[in-house]
Design a protein around this motif. Structure first.
Motif, mmCIF file in Angstrom:
data_model
loop_
_atom_site.group_PDB
_atom_site.id
_atom_site.type_symbol
_atom_site.label_atom_id
_atom_site.label_comp_id
_atom_site.label_asym_id
_atom_site.label_seq_id
_atom_site.Cartn_x
_atom_site.Cartn_y
_atom_site.Cartn_z
ATOM 1 N N UNK A 43 0.792 -1.230 0.000
ATOM 2 C CA UNK A 43 0.000 0.000 0.000
ATOM 3 C C UNK A 43 0.821 1.276 0.000
ATOM 4 N N UNK A 44 2.029 1.229 0.552
ATOM 5 C CA UNK A 44 2.881 2.420 0.629
ATOM 6 C C UNK A 44 4.022 2.382 -0.394
ATOM 7 N N UNK A 45 3.850 1.610 -1.460
ATOM 8 C CA UNK A 45 4.940 1.337 -2.402
ATOM 9 C C UNK A 45 5.266 2.481 -3.353
ATOM 10 N N UNK A 46 4.335 3.377 -3.609
ATOM 11 C CA UNK A 46 4.529 4.401 -4.632
ATOM 12 C C UNK A 46 4.882 5.748 -4.002
ATOM 13 N N UNK A 47 5.937 6.361 -4.526
ATOM 14 C CA UNK A 47 6.383 7.675 -4.044
ATOM 15 C C UNK A 47 6.590 8.609 -5.225
ATOM 16 N N UNK A 48 6.390 9.895 -4.966
ATOM 17 C CA UNK A 48 6.679 10.922 -5.966
ATOM 18 C C UNK A 48 8.155 11.300 -5.873
ATOM 19 N N UNK A 49 8.785 11.455 -7.030
ATOM 20 C CA UNK A 49 10.163 11.921 -7.091
ATOM 21 C C UNK A 49 10.184 13.163 -7.977
ATOM 22 N N UNK A 50 11.323 13.819 -8.071
ATOM 23 C CA UNK A 50 11.371 15.045 -8.880
ATOM 24 C C UNK A 50 11.226 14.772 -10.370
ATOM 25 N N UNK A 51 11.511 13.520 -10.789
ATOM 26 C CA UNK A 51 11.388 13.211 -12.218
ATOM 27 C C UNK A 51 10.358 12.118 -12.510
ATOM 28 N N UNK A 52 9.503 11.813 -11.543
ATOM 29 C CA UNK A 52 8.469 10.815 -11.780
ATOM 30 C C UNK A 52 8.059 10.076 -10.527
ATOM 31 N N UNK A 53 8.086 8.771 -10.615
ATOM 32 C CA UNK A 53 7.635 7.915 -9.524
ATOM 33 C C UNK A 53 8.727 6.929 -9.130
ATOM 34 N N UNK A 54 8.645 6.476 -7.895
ATOM 35 C CA UNK A 54 9.461 5.365 -7.408
ATOM 36 C C UNK A 54 8.485 4.319 -6.891
ATOM 37 N N UNK A 55 8.615 3.101 -7.380
ATOM 38 C CA UNK A 55 7.745 2.005 -6.970
ATOM 39 C C UNK A 55 8.588 0.925 -6.296
ATOM 40 N N UNK A 56 8.365 0.753 -5.006
ATOM 41 C CA UNK A 56 9.072 -0.279 -4.242
ATOM 42 C C UNK A 56 8.359 -1.608 -4.458
ATOM 43 N N UNK A 57 9.102 -2.604 -4.928
ATOM 44 C CA UNK A 57 8.522 -3.923 -5.144
ATOM 45 C C UNK A 57 9.274 -4.942 -4.293
ATOM 46 N N UNK A 58 8.548 -5.975 -3.908
ATOM 47 C CA UNK A 58 9.128 -7.061 -3.122
ATOM 48 C C UNK A 58 9.026 -8.357 -3.915
ATOM 49 N N UNK A 59 9.951 -9.225 -3.678
ATOM 50 C CA UNK A 59 9.969 -10.520 -4.350
ATOM 51 C C UNK A 59 8.812 -11.386 -3.870
ATOM 52 N N UNK A 60 8.262 -12.166 -4.778
ATOM 53 C CA UNK A 60 7.229 -13.133 -4.405
ATOM 54 C C UNK A 60 7.823 -14.540 -4.248
#
Length: 136
Positions: free
Chosen positions: A11-28
């Motif tokens: 739920x908290x995986x997506x962040x705004x950055x100065x040039x777009x987005x950062x998406x934190x992903x975890x291994x399944x």
């Protein structure tokens, strides 16, 4: 769908950055894997497909182009650590809701499937995520 698929994009995986987005992903997968195992990243953000060539991947404090991953046998992705996909897109702002669709394919180097005479190939463990998350 496996038991760890629900945690690939949290739920908290997506962040705004100065040039777009950062998406934190975890291994399944249940074990650490070399980064070269991150074989498939088919990502759509708000209905807009993100080409893998546009992505950079951050892991272990280092940044790599997606194409570089295929040679990273000595860099490990641990099950408790997130890898971060950097997505160059406009419209990133804290509080915004965004639909994330992600097909993730992990090549499992120690599980060989297929015809033994043909040499076989590593198992491709697939995961699918489709959820709306709030950008931090």
């Amino acid at each position: 769908m496996g038991p760890l698929d629900k945690d690939v994009v949290r739920g908290d995986a997506l962040s705004a950055t100065r040039d777009g987005f950062a998406l934190a992903i975890h291994s399944h997968w249940y074990r650490a894997l070399p980064l070269t195992s991150l074989a498939v990243v088919d990502l759509t953000l708000d209905g807009d497909r993100v080409e893998p060539a546009e992505l950079t991947v951050e892991a272990n404090g280092k940044t790599f182009a997606f194409a570089e991953l295929e040679e990273l046998y000595d860099e490990w992705w641990f099950t408790t650590d997130a890898a971060t996909l950097r997505i160059p897109r406009s419209g990133a702002a804290a509080g915004g809701r965004h639909r994330v669709e992600l097909d993730l394919g992990l090549s499992i180097p120690y599980l060989i499937v297929g015809d033994k005479a043909g040499g076989g190939s590593p198992l491709l463990a697939s995961s699918h995520t489709d959820k709306t998350v709030v950008c931090n």
